[in-house]
Design a protein around this motif. Structure first.
Motif, PDB file in Angstrom:
ATOM      1  N   ASN A  26      42.039  51.482  54.629  1.00 57.97           N
ATOM      2  CA  ASN A  26      42.253  51.653  53.193  1.00 57.97           C
ATOM      3  C   ASN A  26      43.416  50.770  52.734  1.00 57.97           C
ATOM      4  O   ASN A  26      44.510  51.270  52.435  1.00 57.97           O
ATOM      5  N   PRO A  27      43.190  49.477  52.667  1.00 53.79           N
ATOM      6  CA  PRO A  27      44.295  48.563  52.307  1.00 53.79           C
ATOM      7  C   PRO A  27      44.731  48.755  50.861  1.00 53.79           C
ATOM      8  O   PRO A  27      43.913  48.965  49.972  1.00 53.79           O
ATOM      9  N   GLN A  28      46.037  48.680  50.642  1.00 53.12           N
ATOM     10  CA  GLN A  28      46.561  48.740  49.275  1.00 53.12           C
ATOM     11  C   GLN A  28      46.195  47.478  48.513  1.00 53.12           C
ATOM     12  O   GLN A  28      45.875  47.524  47.322  1.00 53.12           O
ATOM     13  N   TYR A  29      46.245  46.352  49.210  1.00 53.15           N
ATOM     14  CA  TYR A  29      45.953  45.070  48.561  1.00 53.15           C
ATOM     15  C   TYR A  29      44.930  44.302  49.399  1.00 53.15           C
ATOM     16  O   TYR A  29      45.012  44.262  50.631  1.00 53.15           O
ATOM     17  N   LYS A  30      44.004  43.671  48.708  1.00 49.10           N
ATOM     18  CA  LYS A  30      43.026  42.834  49.401  1.00 49.10           C
ATOM     19  C   LYS A  30      42.399  41.853  48.424  1.00 49.10           C
ATOM     20  O   LYS A  30      42.262  42.122  47.235  1.00 49.10           O
ATOM     21  N   VAL A  31      42.044  40.675  48.948  1.00 47.37           N
ATOM     22  CA  VAL A  31      41.223  39.712  48.226  1.00 47.37           C
ATOM     23  C   VAL A  31      40.157  39.272  49.213  1.00 47.37           C
ATOM     24  O   VAL A  31      40.446  38.971  50.373  1.00 47.37           O
ATOM     25  N   GLU A  32      38.903  39.256  48.785  1.00 47.67           N
ATOM     26  CA  GLU A  32      37.790  39.140  49.712  1.00 47.67           C
ATOM     27  C   GLU A  32      36.925  37.912  49.440  1.00 47.67           C
ATOM     28  O   GLU A  32      36.907  37.368  48.342  1.00 47.67           O
ATOM     29  N   ASN A  33      36.226  37.502  50.500  1.00 45.85           N
ATOM     30  CA  ASN A  33      35.157  36.511  50.416  1.00 45.85           C
ATOM     31  C   ASN A  33      35.652  35.162  49.878  1.00 45.85           C
ATOM     32  O   ASN A  33      35.028  34.558  49.001  1.00 45.85           O
TER      33      ASN A  33
END
Length: 241
Positions: A168-175
């Motif tokens: 359950n990451p607080q911050y993420k940017v994907e793909n």
């Protein structure tokens, strides 16, 4: 009576001059348009320090791997022929034409490999990355994530995610595609990030970093899978402002 008329005439003249100056943008000349600003980034792990050129004029030299030129430079809004070579009298490694527009900031970066073998997708190339140097509000930081990571020979390089570890990451940017950037805004604090294959749990690199309030950063996800030394997979944070 004559003195009153003279004073009124002078006031009218001063008012007319003031209106004229406002209409012309003031006594300093020029309006509010800011010229394009450019900085140069080397994210290619098997190169010597690089020289970047605009229209055959050397604009930055000695840009080593996982570093950038010393500052943003103002340029005219125009179309430019951009090329990159290793320092000295060496052939161009890549060249392209790109547009720079007023009121914008750009990173002109290399990604990929000089020695790409039989895998042309991994070849060194120039990319133009548009960013925003307006500081984030409050105690926040902005992170631009550049995908410059290469899988080892014979394996295709996938899109990646940058995120906090765990389920359950607080911050993420994907793909994020190869040679592209993703954007995060985070609380200014000490954070740990992992770079991993999109839609998987395969982690390529991990880094902990302290982000300052109002800071804008470039996170280069670089290196070559299973390499050692300077080419080891890693996340490098560089402050842009």
């Amino acid at each position: 009576m004559f003195m009153m008329k003279s004073s009124a005439w002078k006031l009218g003249l001063f008012a007319a001059i003031a209106v004229s100056l406002v209409a012309c943008g003031g006594g300093g000349g020029g309006g509010s348009v800011e010229e394009p600003r450019v900085r140069y980034v080397n994210a290619s792990p098997d190169t010597l320090p690089l020289t970047f050129t605009l229209d055959d004029s050397d604009e930055a030299t000695g840009v080593s791997y996982l570093s950038m030129s010393s500052r943003f430079e103002d340029e005219d809004a125009d179309s430019y022929d951009v090329s990159v070579r290793e320092d000295g009298d060496n052939p161009a490694l890549d060249a392209f034409t790109t547009q720079l527009a007023n009121d914008n900031e750009y990173l002109l970066a290399t990604v990929g490999l000089k020695n790409y073998g039989s895998e042309p997708f991994k070849r060194l190339r120039l990319v133009n990355l548009q960013i925003n140097l307006n500081a984030p509000n409050g105690n926040r930081s902005r992170v631009y994530v550049l995908h410059a990571f290469n899988r080892e020979g014979g394996l295709d390089t996938p899109n990646i995610d940058l995120r906090n570890p765990g389920d359950n990451p607080q911050y993420k940017v994907e793909n994020i595609g190869f040679g592209a950037i993703g954007t995060l805004e985070i609380d200014s604090s000490t954070q740990t990030f992992v770079a991993r294959r999109n839609n998987s749990e395969s982690v390529y690199a991990t880094e902990t970093f302290t982000f300052a309030g109002g800071g804008i950063y470039l996170a280069i996800v670089g290196g070559i899978e299973n390499a050692t030394g300077t080419q080891t997979p890693q996340i490098k944070f560089l402050r842009l402002n």
